[in-house]
Design an enzyme around this catalytic site. Structure first.
Site, PDB file in Angstrom:
ATOM      1  N   HIS A 134       0.916  -1.068  -0.046  1.00  0.00           N
ATOM      2  CA  HIS A 134       0.041   0.115   0.014  1.00  0.00           C
ATOM      3  C   HIS A 134       0.997   1.088  -0.029  1.00  0.00           C
ATOM      4  CE1 HIS A 134      -2.734   2.939   2.266  1.00  0.00           C
ATOM      5  NE2 HIS A 134      -3.335   2.740   1.087  1.00  0.00           N
TER       6      HIS A 134
ATOM      7  N   GLU B 281       2.114   1.938  -3.689  1.00  0.00           N
ATOM      8  CA  GLU B 281       0.835   2.436  -4.087  1.00  0.00           C
ATOM      9  C   GLU B 281       1.039   3.991  -4.229  1.00  0.00           C
ATOM     10  OE1 GLU B 281      -3.360   3.638  -3.420  1.00  0.00           O
ATOM     11  OE2 GLU B 281      -3.265   1.449  -3.060  1.00  0.00           O
ATOM     12  N   HIS B 282       0.995   4.327  -3.020  1.00  0.00           N
ATOM     13  CA  HIS B 282       0.914   5.997  -3.014  1.00  0.00           C
ATOM     14  C   HIS B 282       2.239   6.581  -3.621  1.00  0.00           C
ATOM     15  CE1 HIS B 282      -2.082   6.912   0.391  1.00  0.00           C
ATOM     16  NE2 HIS B 282      -2.077   5.754   0.103  1.00  0.00           N
TER      17      HIS B 282
ATOM     18  N   GLU C 176      -4.554   8.537   6.663  1.00  0.00           N
ATOM     19  CA  GLU C 176      -5.431   7.403   6.048  1.00  0.00           C
ATOM     20  C   GLU C 176      -6.072   6.503   6.968  1.00  0.00           C
ATOM     21  OE1 GLU C 176      -6.032   4.583   2.121  1.00  0.00           O
ATOM     22  OE2 GLU C 176      -4.098   5.610   2.443  1.00  0.00           O
TER      23      GLU C 176
END
Length: 445
Positions: free
Chosen positions: A68, A71-72, A148
Site C-alpha cells: 500500500h 501504491e502511494h 489515512e
C-alpha cells in the site's frame, strides 16, 4: 461465446468475441508482459489498468504495509514527471486516475476519452516502471498514510471489518490489514519498500487490461514503445509468473468473539465463517445465496431485521473469495442495547438457509437481481477492465455476461441449501465495535 475461455500462460495470442459483440484479445510479449483488451462497440472512452499480482498477503513480516505504501509512492514522480505533472496529465483532459491495493493484487488505473488513451499508456507506464521513491516524498507520504489509517480507525464499520477478518482468518496472511497499521508504517524504510518494488514490478509480473474504445494492435505497439522508453529490455525472454494455487487451505480461526469498545451511538456487528475459494465451481450458488440472505431490500435480513422489527438501518450479507480461502459474513449497525438480539436474528436467518429450502419465488427474484446487476455493471468500462484483469491474474479464464447468466440460471433450491449447510457448519466468528462487551453475545458464542 459459450462457456468460459481459458487464458493459458503459454499461448501468446488469443482472440474471441464475447457477449454484446465485444472483441477480446490478449497478447503475451516475449518478455512475459501480458496485454489484454476488450473493444466495446460504440464506446467513446476507455479504462486502462496496470496490474501486478502482489498484494498485502505477500508481504514479509519486516515490510507489512509496503504494498500500500508503494501504491502511494508511484504517484509521487519519476525522472521525467513530477507528481504535479502526473496529476495535470489527467486533469487537463477530464480523465480520472487512481490505484487500489488488495490482498492479492495491486492495480493502477485511469479512465479517459478514446483519443487520450495513448497519453494514459505513457503516464501509467512511466509511473509503474520509473518511480524514484524520493526520500523526501517517502517521508511526506508516510504522514499521508498515517492520516489515512487514522481516518479508517475513526470509522467503526472499517474497524469491525478489520477485526472480523482477523477473527476469521487468524494467522493466515489474508487476515492482515491491507494498509498495515501505524506501527508498521512508522517502522517502514525506503530501502525495504524499494526492494519490494524491484522484486515485484518486472515484465513477467505486469498485466495491462483495457476496455472500451481500444484498438488492440495499436495498444500493443504503444505499450511496447513506452516500456522500452522506460528502459525495460523486452527482448529478454521471460514467462509470465504463475498464478496462485486455487486449492483451499485449512483456516485456523483467530477468535470466536472480538469486541472493541468505542463511545459511539451504534454497535457495528459482523459475524460469519470461512467461505469458498475464488475458483470454486459453486461461486454462482454463493451469489444467489447471498442475494436471498442479505443482498437487497427484499432479502431476508433486510426484511426481518429492518422492516419487521426496526432494529437496524443498515443490514446485509457479503462474500469475499481469494485464491486459497474465503469469507462469508453478515453486517448490521444497531443500538448497543439491541446488539445481542440483532446478532441472534442474523445468525438464525443464516442457519435457516441450511435447514429449510428457499422458495422458488426467492430463487427467481435473486437470479433476476443478479442478472440485471451484472448486465448494468458492464455498461461501465471500469467494470469491464477490472473483469479482464482479474480473469488474467486470478481465474485464468474469462466469463462473459451470457455465460454468467447461464450459470446463475442453473442454480437450484437444493444448491443453495447444500452450500448454506456447509458454510453454517464452519467455525463462527463475531466482531463488534461500540459500547458493547462480550456478554452481549453470550447466547451465541
Amino acid at each position: 461465446m459459450n462457456d468460459a475461455v481459458a487464458f493459458p500462460l503459454d499461448e501468446p495470442e488469443l482472440s474471441f468475441t464475447a457477449s454484446g459483440d465485444s472483441l477480446v484479445r490478449r497478447t503475451i510479449l516475449p518478455s512475459g508482459v501480458r496485454i489484454l483488451s476488450e473493444s466495446v462497440p460504440g464506446s467513446r472512452s476507455a479504462t486502462i489498468g496496470y496490474w501486478v499480482a502482489v498484494g498485502s498477503r505477500d508481504e514479509l513480516p519486516a515490510n507489512y504495509g509496503s504494498t500500500h505504501f508503494l501504491e502511494h509512492l508511484l504517484f509521487k514522480g519519476t525522472p521525467t514527471r513530477s507528481a504535479l505533472d502526473i496529476a495535470i496529465s489527467f486533469d487537463a483532459v477530464g480523465g480520472e486516475h487512481n490505484a487500489m491495493t488488495a490482498k492479492e493484487y495491486t492495480c493502477y488505473y485511469a479512465k479517459v476519452q478514446d483519443r487520450d488513451l495513448p497519453m494514459a499508456v505513457d503516464v501509467l507506464t512511466d509511473m509503474l516502471t520509473s518511480s524514484r521513491l524520493d526520500p523526501t516524498e517517502f517521508e511526506n507520504e508516510r504522514g499521508v498514510i498515517l492520516e489515512e489509517l487514522a481516518m479508517a480507525d475513526d470509522d467503526p464499520s472499517d474497524v469491525a471489518g478489520e477485526r472480523f477478518f482477523e477473527a476469521v482468518f487468524g494467522a493466515h496472511p489474508l487476515g492482515r490489514p491491507i494498509g498495515g497499521n501505524p506501527e508498521t508504517i512508522q517502522a517502514a524504510t525506503r530501502d525495504a519498500v524499494w526492494d519490494h518494488y524491484r522484486a515485484n514490478y518486472r515484465p513477467q509480473d505486469l498485466v495491462i487490461s483495457v476496455a472500451g474504445a481500444v484498438d488492440h494492435d495499436l495498444l500493443v505497439v504503444r505499450v511496447t514503445a513506452a516500456l522500452e522508453a522506460a528502459g525495460w529490455d523486452l527482448s529478454i525472454p521471460g514467462a509470465p509468473v504463475g498464478r496462485r494455487s486455487g486449492e483451499g487451505v485449512e483456516i485456523a480461526r483467530g477468535s470466536a468473539l472480538t469486541t472493541v469498545h468505542r463511545p459511539i451511538e451504534q454497535a457495528n456487528i459482523m459475524l460469519g465463517v470461512p467461505g469458498i475459494v475464488a475458483a470454486d465451481d459453486r461461486r454462482a450458488h454463493l451469489s444467489v445465496l447471498n442475494s436471498v440472505l442479505g443482498g437487497g431490500m427484499s432479502s431476508r435480513l433486510f426484511q426481518e431485521v429492518r422492516e419487521r422489527r426496526g432494529l437496524a438501518y443498515s443490514v446485509y450479507s457479503f462474500g469475499s473469495s481469494y485464491s486459497d480461502a474465503g469469507v462469508f459474513g453478515l453486517y448490521a449497525g444497531c443500538s448497543p442495547s439491541k446488539a445481542g438480539q440483532v446478532a441472534e436474528l442474523m445468525l438464525a436467518e443464516f442457519r435457516r438457509l441450511a435447514e429449510e429450502d428457499v422458495t422458488e419465488e426467492e430463487l427467481r427474484r435473486a437470479v433476476g437481481q443478479l442478472s440485471g446487476a451484472s448486465a448494468l455493471a458492464l455498461e461501465d468500462s471500469d467494470t469491464r477492465m477490472s473483469r479482464l484483469g482479474r480473469a488474467e491474474i486470478t481465474m485464468g479464464e474469462f466469463i462473459d455476461l451470457d455465460e454468467t447468466l447461464r450459470r446463475l440460471a442453473l442454480v437450484t433450491v437444493a444448491d443453495i441449501r447444500s452450500l448454506a449447510g456447509e458454510l453454517a457448519a464452519r467455525p463462527l466468528s463475531i466482531a463488534a465495535v461500540g459500547t458493547v462487551d462480550d456478554s452481549a453475545f453470550s447466547a451465541i458464542v
